[in-house]
Design a protein around this motif. Structure first.
Motif, PDB file in Angstrom:
ATOM      1  N   LEU A   1       2.391  -4.876  -8.519  1.00 51.55           N
ATOM      2  CA  LEU A   1       2.798  -3.514  -8.899  1.00 51.55           C
ATOM      3  C   LEU A   1       3.339  -3.616 -10.147  1.00 51.55           C
ATOM      4  O   LEU A   1       3.132  -2.717 -11.048  1.00 51.55           O
ATOM      5  CB  LEU A   1       3.268  -2.688  -7.603  1.00 51.55           C
ATOM      6  CG  LEU A   1       2.541  -2.794  -6.251  1.00 51.55           C
ATOM      7  CD1 LEU A   1       3.392  -1.845  -5.281  1.00 51.55           C
ATOM      8  CD2 LEU A   1       1.206  -1.925  -6.593  1.00 51.55           C
TER       9      LEU A   1
ATOM     10  N   ALA B   1       2.518  -1.529 -13.749  1.00 47.46           N
ATOM     11  CA  ALA B   1       2.796  -0.099 -14.180  1.00 47.46           C
ATOM     12  C   ALA B   1       3.417   0.194 -15.235  1.00 47.46           C
ATOM     13  O   ALA B   1       3.821  -0.637 -16.159  1.00 47.46           O
ATOM     14  CB  ALA B   1       4.008   0.150 -12.907  1.00 47.46           C
TER      15      ALA B   1
ATOM     16  N   ILE C   1       7.445   4.333 -13.796  1.00 50.23           N
ATOM     17  CA  ILE C   1       7.310   3.691 -12.538  1.00 50.23           C
ATOM     18  C   ILE C   1       8.225   2.303 -12.680  1.00 50.23           C
ATOM     19  O   ILE C   1       8.745   1.892 -11.591  1.00 50.23           O
ATOM     20  CB  ILE C   1       5.645   3.319 -12.164  1.00 50.23           C
ATOM     21  CG1 ILE C   1       5.031   4.606 -12.006  1.00 50.23           C
ATOM     22  CG2 ILE C   1       5.643   2.515 -11.003  1.00 50.23           C
ATOM     23  CD1 ILE C   1       5.708   5.653 -11.186  1.00 50.23           C
TER      24      ILE C   1
ATOM     25  N   GLN D   1       0.829  -1.094   0.141  1.00 50.83           N
ATOM     26  CA  GLN D   1      -0.026   0.103  -0.039  1.00 50.83           C
ATOM     27  C   GLN D   1       0.813   1.377  -0.057  1.00 50.83           C
ATOM     28  O   GLN D   1       0.488   2.295  -0.629  1.00 50.83           O
ATOM     29  CB  GLN D   1      -0.874  -0.070   1.290  1.00 50.83           C
ATOM     30  CG  GLN D   1      -1.930   1.177   1.167  1.00 50.83           C
ATOM     31  CD  GLN D   1      -2.967   1.185  -0.123  1.00 50.83           C
ATOM     32  OE1 GLN D   1      -3.218   0.136  -0.519  1.00 50.83           O
ATOM     33  NE2 GLN D   1      -3.122   2.270  -0.539  1.00 50.83           N
TER      34      GLN D   1
ATOM     35  N   THR E   1       3.907   5.563  -5.861  1.00 48.84           N
ATOM     36  CA  THR E   1       3.900   5.305  -7.444  1.00 48.84           C
ATOM     37  C   THR E   1       2.621   6.220  -7.844  1.00 48.84           C
ATOM     38  O   THR E   1       3.027   7.020  -8.915  1.00 48.84           O
ATOM     39  CB  THR E   1       3.749   4.086  -7.730  1.00 48.84           C
ATOM     40  OG1 THR E   1       2.615   3.505  -7.269  1.00 48.84           O
ATOM     41  CG2 THR E   1       4.997   3.461  -7.304  1.00 48.84           C
ATOM     42  N   GLU E   2       1.656   6.244  -7.166  1.00 51.00           N
ATOM     43  CA  GLU E   2       0.537   7.236  -7.619  1.00 51.00           C
ATOM     44  C   GLU E   2       0.952   8.683  -7.481  1.00 51.00           C
ATOM     45  O   GLU E   2       0.516   9.476  -8.322  1.00 51.00           O
ATOM     46  CB  GLU E   2      -0.740   6.844  -6.739  1.00 51.00           C
ATOM     47  CG  GLU E   2      -1.298   5.427  -7.035  1.00 51.00           C
ATOM     48  CD  GLU E   2      -2.419   5.132  -6.296  1.00 51.00           C
ATOM     49  OE1 GLU E   2      -2.691   5.781  -5.179  1.00 51.00           O
ATOM     50  OE2 GLU E   2      -3.131   4.317  -6.550  1.00 51.00           O
ATOM     51  N   GLN E   3       1.443   9.024  -6.468  1.00 50.67           N
ATOM     52  CA  GLN E   3       1.950  10.322  -6.144  1.00 50.67           C
ATOM     53  C   GLN E   3       2.703  10.797  -7.287  1.00 50.67           C
ATOM     54  O   GLN E   3       2.916  12.000  -7.707  1.00 50.67           O
ATOM     55  CB  GLN E   3       2.486  10.539  -4.742  1.00 50.67           C
ATOM     56  CG  GLN E   3       1.358  10.695  -3.700  1.00 50.67           C
ATOM     57  CD  GLN E   3       1.990  10.755  -2.389  1.00 50.67           C
ATOM     58  OE1 GLN E   3       3.078   9.984  -2.011  1.00 50.67           O
ATOM     59  NE2 GLN E   3       1.290  11.547  -1.324  1.00 50.67           N
TER      60      GLN E   3
ATOM     61  N   LYS F   1       2.438   1.625  -3.506  1.00 48.67           N
ATOM     62  CA  LYS F   1       1.186   1.971  -4.469  1.00 48.67           C
ATOM     63  C   LYS F   1       1.021   3.541  -4.184  1.00 48.67           C
ATOM     64  O   LYS F   1       0.842   4.294  -5.322  1.00 48.67           O
ATOM     65  CB  LYS F   1       0.092   1.220  -4.163  1.00 48.67           C
ATOM     66  CG  LYS F   1      -0.874   1.412  -5.032  1.00 48.67           C
ATOM     67  CD  LYS F   1      -2.240   0.699  -4.857  1.00 48.67           C
ATOM     68  CE  LYS F   1      -3.357   0.773  -5.960  1.00 48.67           C
ATOM     69  NZ  LYS F   1      -4.466  -0.193  -5.711  1.00 48.67           N
ATOM     70  N   THR F   2       0.907   4.017  -3.013  1.00 47.02           N
ATOM     71  CA  THR F   2       0.531   5.177  -2.751  1.00 47.02           C
ATOM     72  C   THR F   2       1.689   6.130  -3.443  1.00 47.02           C
ATOM     73  O   THR F   2       1.629   7.375  -3.991  1.00 47.02           O
ATOM     74  CB  THR F   2       0.350   5.689  -1.208  1.00 47.02           C
ATOM     75  OG1 THR F   2      -0.593   4.840  -0.821  1.00 47.02           O
ATOM     76  CG2 THR F   2       0.292   6.914  -0.803  1.00 47.02           C
TER      77      THR F   2
ATOM     78  N   GLN G   1       3.227   9.577 -10.358  1.00 47.36           N
ATOM     79  CA  GLN G   1       2.244   9.765 -11.574  1.00 47.36           C
ATOM     80  C   GLN G   1       1.441  10.877 -11.688  1.00 47.36           C
ATOM     81  O   GLN G   1       1.141  11.426 -12.784  1.00 47.36           O
ATOM     82  CB  GLN G   1       1.501   8.386 -11.732  1.00 47.36           C
ATOM     83  CG  GLN G   1       2.092   7.151 -12.127  1.00 47.36           C
ATOM     84  CD  GLN G   1       1.430   6.149 -12.364  1.00 47.36           C
ATOM     85  OE1 GLN G   1       0.598   5.682 -11.399  1.00 47.36           O
ATOM     86  NE2 GLN G   1       1.609   5.376 -13.392  1.00 47.36           N
ATOM     87  N   GLU G   2       1.152  11.519 -10.532  1.00 42.79           N
ATOM     88  CA  GLU G   2       0.229  12.719 -10.535  1.00 42.79           C
ATOM     89  C   GLU G   2       0.821  13.844 -11.121  1.00 42.79           C
ATOM     90  O   GLU G   2       0.389  14.773 -11.776  1.00 42.79           O
ATOM     91  CB  GLU G   2      -0.171  12.799  -9.004  1.00 42.79           C
ATOM     92  CG  GLU G   2      -1.355  12.094  -8.539  1.00 42.79           C
ATOM     93  CD  GLU G   2      -1.721  12.360  -7.247  1.00 42.79           C
ATOM     94  OE1 GLU G   2      -1.099  13.400  -6.476  1.00 42.79           O
ATOM     95  OE2 GLU G   2      -2.447  11.437  -6.555  1.00 42.79           O
TER      96      GLU G   2
END
Length: 1611
Positions: A379, A383, A387, A334, A340-342, A337-338, A344-345
């Protein structure tokens, strides 16, 4: 009775025990208030610090007089960001922090300790207790562990030791060794008794510890810097204990510890711990503390947790215990994942991206192999590319056994492309946790199919293996907690690496094995490497690499390296490049003075000029070094250099070594650029070439922080091969005819070799051994190697040149490219970690790292259409990098610390287009296109931060830290605010923020900065076009020139010759203007948005012989700033050189010998500036006086050499008439004032009233030394003079100089000079041998396909005149002196001087000629023969003859015609003697031994040296002949006194060096004297060393009788 006796003994024992041992009465319960405080921040009183407060009640129960039980109760915590205060802040003044029940229960578990002599000796903890909790309880025990009684050896010490102990009846001070929480170290006690109180103070000397629970990672890349003293220590701990005893009880105990990070001697970060025990009450035991029976431990901080972590990092799943087992996998996934999402943002990389990278690395270091597989499936697979790359690089940076094994398995499965795999392996090289398990995993992977079939991966994995092994065995800077058997590992890996070397089949594979050994830095490899170095059966590149592989041992075993390499340097049997590399590596060991003396001694007698030159330059550069780590070596080098007279010969292509240091001595910081080049005569390519960067920051030395190098052997032959292939594209007919003529010439030369029994010399170039290599080194590790061998070059040549023709289709296929690209890279540029205990039982981690993320995506197009090549690159690069330097206190309870952040972010989208084409004109167009609605950003942020995090790491949940930026007024005063927005050609450029105005490393760490530069294009795409066009030469008329526009009244030289000179000049100009001129046009254009443009046209017109040239420049640009009109420039420059005299007589008779320059310029916008400058390059009076000394007749080559010197121009006269705007005049005036201020001590000025708007300048260079300049400037208001200002030795132009081609041959080639009976060979060996009336072979191409030969003989037996014969291809050229003219015959036919050019012969002066050879030339004047050959032969020439072999070695000159070395000079000479019926052999002269002699280096020949013409130009040929008999030389005699220096007015005869007085007479000599402090005195002293002085104009001070030699003899 027994019980009474036993009780008496116990009472006696108690009575004899020191009182302090009963500080805790048996069966008594003591209640102490415990307060602890942790402060983290900057060392400034006015800044806020993060503070954590711990409060508890400590119950201490004394079971008996030796055992105590301790339990902590009522534990509370609080933390806040507060300013520092001397007193411990109240708990209620800070924010309360909740303590979990789990942690509270652990802290409340009891502990049992044993006291011996007041010191805690054994500790027992509850079996359920945690390691961090144990250490905090150790901290409490540490506060009651003290022994204020000096040990017996201190009490019984003799007077000699009183310096370590001072005592009185009341007070005591002593030193002893003691175990404390921080280690087993020397402690200093001071005991002061005050009435009822006794105050005991104890401090720790951390420099004298036998044991400390301290470890470090990532420090193995730095080198030792012995000269950097303790001031450069980065981390400095200080601990002081204070105990208060009252009524035989411990009333109070306080401990204060300070841990600081220092940069350049200044504290920049600090962490402080304070703890205090205060007795509240004591009573008999009512409630017993639970007894514990755990294992016995000591008081020193336990690193058990750190050991488990290190074991897990190094050995992975095979570790004894997984310390992160309780951290659940789902939370890790988790978190990842958090993150990598940040990432990508955000479209581009931001400073936060670098922080996310560091967090990923921390998470992956805690993962097991199974967890990594699950993360991969969950993940990674799903990706996108960015990532995936970020995860791959995070795994490589993590550098644990599990992450590395995970990556290797995916590389082996070919899930990762080879180039990306190579980058990951480079990151693995820097793992902070090297271990045997990791090295074995890499070795296993090196044997895999992927590694064996892909050379990129194979190279990377072997180099990484070597670097990891280095980390295991190198204990210089690393303190591992997991100890391994290093000796066994060294032997194991050395066997593996040597097996790889022995099984390697190619040169590259062997070098790769040696680079692996070099990266490993194994001390046991020295003997193996030494065997390779001295084994001449090994190819030279391999032996050179073996020397390089010793580089990492320079600090650990310098004497061993010196023992191996110094004999190699001194042994002339080894190849020069081997010897030079051996010296280079020896100097890196910082040898001491006795070894340097040996090096200098070898240099002075060195036979190889390249070795000697490099040795001298290397020692001189080290002597001048300002590197703080080389200060002792610099002193020693300066000392040994001051005792040598050696000066290297000036060569255009010579081995060189240079340093460019930038160091702040007080800060022990800076950088140094090193450059080294090794050349040899048999190659125009350098044998070795390297450039390196060394850095020192606060005494932390990174030797070879970065290095790029090139090494080669016999690769120049392939360049010749390509050239020959291109030449083979000639027409068939031309090739056939030329081939027949060459074969005829070769036949002629081979017949000569057969007559003289000359054996062909084998080529020194072996195509099979040809090898070259480019390499890159980072942190002294070989990072990448690019091998270039013969097969690779052959394949490229065959690919593009087939059947003698260029393969155009293959070139088009290679050039036409259209690719989209996307690349991402992440790295830690460095990571260093250091852990140490604190007196609160909490570990302190000091770390530094630079997480960086780089991304680029775009498109590349390359097209070749006809003769036009077009390159288009559209790219969107972005980079984010953050330097984090922190002190962190961490525990499951909390984390706290201070850090400094320096972040850099850049995003610059751009499109570039380059077009180069050749149609009628050559044109190159360069376009830069800024996309619309795009913003380019460059931002810099620096800030110090304090932080708190509650709870700590145990829950493995990312809890945001409570951060606060620290603002310190004293550092903010060193910054300035900037905010500016302006429009530049349609682009909005803004700069805003605050930046430092005083740049030091500590300021960068402590000041808050936030600066950003942005460029935004809000309109359509902005195009910036740069266009350059060059037209071919075309015929034109030469423009007319007006004499009045060029000459000024200041240019008149001598009144009598002024009219004659003008007339001569005018006639010369008219003759030039009648001839055909040639014109070329260069056009430069710049176009930018908003109709901004700039155009420039440069027109050049010259005559065919380039005697007169005119440049016209017209430029214009659009108005900028406050301009309202177009800015224009119109300029015309005219340069006219005089005719080039070919003899001294022509020079003297030539009325005009000056160079004329004329510049006319007009420039400006609304207001125009006008300036006309006329300048004349001429000879000063001193130079003309020098010329007049040569008026006696001189012929031949001496005449030409004197002509070059006599025709030098050393003075510039310039007159400027101007009409300038006020602004321009002010700018020029400021620069003029600055120049005067810079030369304050040598400038004089006086006011004058001169012509308005007119400046006259005269600049004169002293003509002999060319190291001093006089400048006179006459302005309308003043006259300024700069007198005798020293300058670097300058080159003076000569109007008699030959073409550039001949000048290069003279400067860079090798010369053999034959005169009378003396020969100076190509390698500068002078010897005497009898030349006869039979031809002797001076120099010949003795290869299998010879191209030339030079022979000479005497005209008659007793004559000094010679006849020269040159065989050049198919021609036989014979030259001799007749009636003071050189007569030439070619193939028996007499040739007139006007036809010389047809036969590649040139007239040199009035009585000398130059004959061109296939490579080089021969000069002849009837008495002297000079053969000049280039340093490198394209034809692979192998020389033989009396002139030697031209191999740069002076100890192997005497090879006879049959290619056998001999020491018998007669045998050597006879082998090159061509006997026939036309000559008489003169056996008597040939057999007489006195006619043969080899001169030593410090002996000078009588008259054949070139210096005789430099230093004594006035001597005629007649005087030279008499000088040969007497061996006299005239010099100015100098007599020195304490306050004056006296010079002889006329020169006085002396014997040359190497000769002594044979006959003498007494003469009266006049002397003139000058005060010693007079500048002219020191100038005349210097000039007298060059040539005799002319001092007739000076007053006579006294006359003295002096004995003067009239004849000299050799001794």
């Amino acid at each position: 009775m027994r019980s009474i006796i036993f009780a008496s003994l116990v009472a006696l024992a108690l009575a004899s025990s020191p009182a302090f041992e009963r500080a805790f009465e048996p069966k008594t319960d003591y209640h102490y208030k415990l307060d602890g405080l942790v402060l983290s921040g900057l060392p400034s009183d006015s800044s806020e610090l993060s503070q954590s407060r711990i409060s508890a009640r400590a119950r201490i129960q004394s079971e008996d007089d030796r055992h105590v039980l301790i339990q902590l109760v009522n534990i509370r915590m609080a933390a806040s960001h507060l300013p520092e205060s001397e007193q411990m802040p109240a708990l209620n003044s800070m924010e309360q922090r909740e303590l979990s029940d789990e942690y509270k229960q652990l802290l409340e578990l009891p502990v049992r300790a044993q006291l011996r002599n007041g010191l805690i000796s054994e500790i027992q903890f509850d079996k359920e207790d945690a390691e961090w909790s144990k250490n905090m309880k150790r901290a409490v025990l540490n506060m009651i562990s003290f022994n204020p009684i000096a040990p017996r050896n201190e009490m019984e010490t003799s007077e000699s030791s009183y310096e370590d102990k001072e005592s009185t009846e009341e007070n005591t001070a002593f030193f002893t060794n003691e175990k404390t929480l921080e280690g087993d170290c020397q402690v200093a006690y001071t005991v002061v008794r005050e009435q009822k109180k006794t105050i005991i103070t104890k401090s720790i000397n951390f420099d004298k510890c036998t044991e400390r629970s301290e470890t470090a990672y990532g420090l193995r890349f730095s080198s030792e810097c012995p000269e950097c003293d303790k001031e450069t220590q980065v981390v400095r701990p200080q601990t002081v204990y204070t105990y208060v005893m009252e009524n035989e009880q411990l009333k109070e105990s306080e401990v204060r510890s300070l841990y600081t990070v220092n940069v350049n001697g200044q504290e920049v970060l600090k962490t402080e711990t304070r703890s205090k025990l205060v007795l509240e009450e004591n009573h008999s035991i009512k409630n017993h503390i639970k007894k514990v029976n755990g294992e016995k431990e000591d008081i020193i901080y336990s690193s058990r947790w750190e050991q488990l972590v290190e074991d897990f990092y190094k050995n992975g799943d095979k570790a004894e215990f997984d310390p992160f087992e309780k951290f659940p996998l789902d939370k890790k996934i988790q978190l990842i994942k958090t993150i990598t999402e940040q990432v990508q943002e955000v479209e581009n990389n931001m400073p936060e991206t670098a922080h996310f990278l560091a967090r990923l690395v921390r998470i992956f270091r805690t993962a097991s192999s199974s967890q990594l597989k699950e993360i991969h499936e969950t993940l990674y697979v799903k990706a996108d590319k960015k990532i995936q790359t970020l995860i791959e690089h995070s795994l490589a940076i993590a550098g644990t056994k599990n992450t590395i094994q995970h990556l290797l398995s995916h590389i082996e499965n070919e899930d990762i492309v080879p180039t990306e795999a190579a980058k990951l392996l480079k990151s693995i090289q820097e793992t902070p946790f090297p271990s045997q398990s990791i090295a074995e995993a890499l070795l296993k992977f090196a044997q895999s199919r992927v590694a064996k079939t892909n050379q990129v991966i194979r190279q990377s994995v072997w180099l990484a293996t070597g670097s990891v092994v280095r980390g295991i065995v190198d204990i210089k800077n690393v303190r591992p907690l997991i100890r391994e058997d290093k000796r066994e590992m060294k032997n194991k890996f050395q066997r593996v690496f040597m097996k790889q070397f022995e099984e390697a089949e190619t040169t590259y594979e062997k070098i790769l094995a040696l680079k692996t050994i070099g990266n490993a830095g194994l001390d046991i490899s020295v003997n193996d490497l030494n065997e390779i170095i001295v084994d001449k059966r090994q190819p030279l590149p391999i032996r050179k690499e073996a020397i390089d592989a010793l580089r990492l041992l320079k600090d650990t075993m310098p004497r061993k390296i010196q023992k191996v390499l110094l004999p190699i340097y001194k042994n002339r049997q080894y190849e020069p490049e081997i010897r030079m590399l051996a010296l280079w590596r020896t100097m890196q060991t910082r040898p001491e003075e006795p070894l340097l003396v040996q090096v200098v001694s070898q240099m002075e007698k060195e036979s190889n000029q390249q070795v000697a030159a490099l040795t001298y330059q290397m020692i001189r550069q080290f002597a001048q070094s300002t590197n703080p780590c080389f200060q002792r070596l610099a002193t020693d080098c300066s000392k040994v250099l001051s005792f040598t007279r050696y000066q290297p010969q000036e060569q255009m292509i010579a081995s060189a070594y240079a340093q460019l240091p930038f160091f702040a001595q007080n800060a022990f910081s800076g950088a140094q650029f090193d450059f080294a080049a090794i050349f040899e005569k048999n190659s125009f390519l350098p044998k070795d070439l390297s450039a390196s960067l060394d850095t020192v920051f606060g005494g932390n030395w990174n030797k070879y922080f970065a290095q790029v190098g090139f090494t080669q052997q016999h690769m120049d032959q392939y360049i010749y091969k390509i050239l020959n292939k291109l030449q083979s594209l000639e027409k068939e007919s031309t090739t056939v005819v030329r081939g027949r003529r060459i074969q005829t010439g070769i036949k002629l030369l081979k017949e000569l070799a057969q007559k003289m029994n000359i054996q062909a010399r084998p080529s020194s170039r072996n195509e099979k051994e040809a090898f070259a290599m480019l390499y890159f080194r980072y942190k002294d590790m070989d990072f990448a190697v690019l091998p270039i061998d013969s097969q690779l070059v052959d394949d490229l040549v065959e690919k593009f040149i087939r059947d003698g023709q260029i393969n155009i289709s293959e070139i088009r296929r290679a050039l036409n490219q259209d690719k989209e690209f996307e690349s991402h890279h992440a790295a830690f540029f460095y990571e260093a970690i250091r852990k140490m205990p604190t007196t609160l039982g909490l570990p302190l981690v000091i770390s530094g790292r630079i997480p960086s993320v780089f991304s680029v995506e775009g498109q590349l197009t390359l097209e070749l259409e006809g003769t036009e090549l077009r390159l288009t690159v559209e790219a969107r690069p972005s980079v984010a990098s953050t330097h984090v330097y922190e002190m962190r206190m961490f525990t499951p309870l909390f984390e706290q610390g201070v850090k400094t952040l320096q972040s850099l972010r850049a995003f610059t989208p751009v499109k570039m287009q380059v077009v180069a084409g050749m149609k009628r004109n050559f044109e190159i167009v360069y376009k830069v296109i800024v996309p619309e609605n795009q913003k380019s950003v460059l931002s810099l942020t620096t800030r110090p931060v304090v932080f708190l995090r509650y709870p700590g790491f145990s829950k493995f949940e990312h809890i945001e830290a409570e951060e606060r930026t620290v603002v310190v007024p004293q550092w903010q005063q060193k910054t300035q605010e900037i905010e500016k927005v302006y429009n530049f050609l349609g682009l909005e450029v803004s700069t805003r923020g605050n930046v430092l105005n005083q740049h030091t490393l500590e300021n960068w760490l402590l000041a808050e900065q936030d600066f950003e530069v942005s460029v935004e294009n809000k309109n359509r795409p902005a195009e910036f076009t740069f266009r350059a066009t060059v037209s071919p030469f075309e015929k034109t008329e030469i423009p007319q020139i007006k004499m009045d526009e060029i000459f000024e009244k200041e240019f008149e030289l001598e009144q009598d010759n002024s009219e004659n000179r003008r007339e001569y000049f005018s006639k010369m100009i008219k003759n030039i203007q009648k001839e055909q001129g040639y014109k070329t046009l260069v056009t430069l254009k710049v176009e930018a948005p908003r109709d901004y443009n700039m155009n420039a046209e440069i027109t050049t017109i010259c005559d065919r012989q380039i005697r007169m040239c005119q440049w016209n420049v017209e430029a214009r640009r659009s108005p900028i700033s406050e301009e309202t009109k177009e800015w224009t420039l119109r300029s015309k420059l005219i340069a006219i050189r005089p005719e080039m005299p070919s003899s001294l007589r022509q020079l003297r008779e030539q009325p005009h010998r000056e160079v004329q320059l004329s510049l006319t310029s007009t420039w400006g916008s609304q207001k125009k500036n006008e300036m006309n400058i006329n300048a004349q390059l001429q000879q000063s009076k001193e130079q003309k006086k020098y010329e007049r000394k040569m008026e006696r007749e001189t012929n031949g080559m001496p005449e030409y050499e004197l002509l070059i010197k006599a025709a030098r121009l050393n003075q510039i006269n310039a007159v400027a008439e101007y009409k300038l705007t006020k602004e321009t005049e002010q700018v020029i005036a400021r620069y003029f004032d600055l120049l005067k201020a810079y030369n304050y001590w040598t400038v004089s000025s006086r006011p004058e009233d001169n012509e308005e708007s007119r400046v006259v300048l005269q600049l004169t260079v002293e003509p002999l030394n060319r190291q001093y300049v006089n400048v006179t400037v006459q302005t309308p208001e003043q006259r300024v003079e700069l007198v005798n200002s020293p300058i670097p030795r300058v080159f003076l132009p000569s109007i008699a100089q030959r073409s550039v081609k001949h000048q290069l041959t003279e400067a860079s080639g090798s010369v053999c000079k034959v005169q009378k009976n003396q020969i100076r060979t190509f390698d500068d060996v002078l010897y005497k041998t009898p030349l006869t009336t039979c031809f002797s072979l001076l120099a010949k191409d003795c290869s299998e396909e010879p191209t030339f030969a030079v022979l000479s003989k005497k005209m008659t037996k007793n004559s000094e005149e010679m006849i020269m014969k040159v065989l050049r291809g198919e021609q036989e050229i014979v030259a001799q002196l007749q009636n003071n003219e050189i007569r030439v015959k070619v193939d028996g036919k007499k040739i007139e001087s006007e036809d010389y050019s047809q036969y590649q012969i040139e007239q040199l002066g009035e009585s000398a000629i130059v004959i061109e050879l296939p490579e080089g030339e021969v000069r002849f004047d009837g008495y002297t023969i000079k053969t000049q050959l280039p340093t490198v032969s394209r034809q692979n020439t192998q020389l033989c003859g009396l002139c030697g072999n031209n191999d740069d070695e002076s100890n192997n000159e005497f090879y006879s015609a049959d290619n056998k070395e001999t020491e018998d000079m007669e045998e050597f000479h006879r082998s090159y003697l061509l006997k026939n019926e036309e000559c008489e052999a003169e056996e008597e002269r040939l057999s007489e031994k006195k006619n043969y002699k080899k001169y030593e280096r410090d002996e000078e020949e009588s008259d054949e040296s070139d210096e005789s013409y430099e230093n004594e130009p006035e001597y005629t040929k007649k005087s030279q002949r008499s000088q040969r008999k007497s061996q006299l030389v005239e010099k100015t005699q100098i007599k020195e006194f304490s306050h004056r220096i006296c010079f002889s007015i006329e020169p006085v005869a002396e014997c040359r060096r190497g000769y002594e007085i044979d006959q003498q007479q007494q003469r009266k000599i006049r002397f003139t004297c000058l005060p010693r402090h007079n500048r002219d005195a020191s100038r005349l002293m210097k000039e007298s060393r060059q040539q005799p002085l002319e001092l007739n104009d000076y007053p006579v001070a006294f006359v003295e009788a002096v004995k003067v030699p009239t004849a000299c003899v050799a001794y």
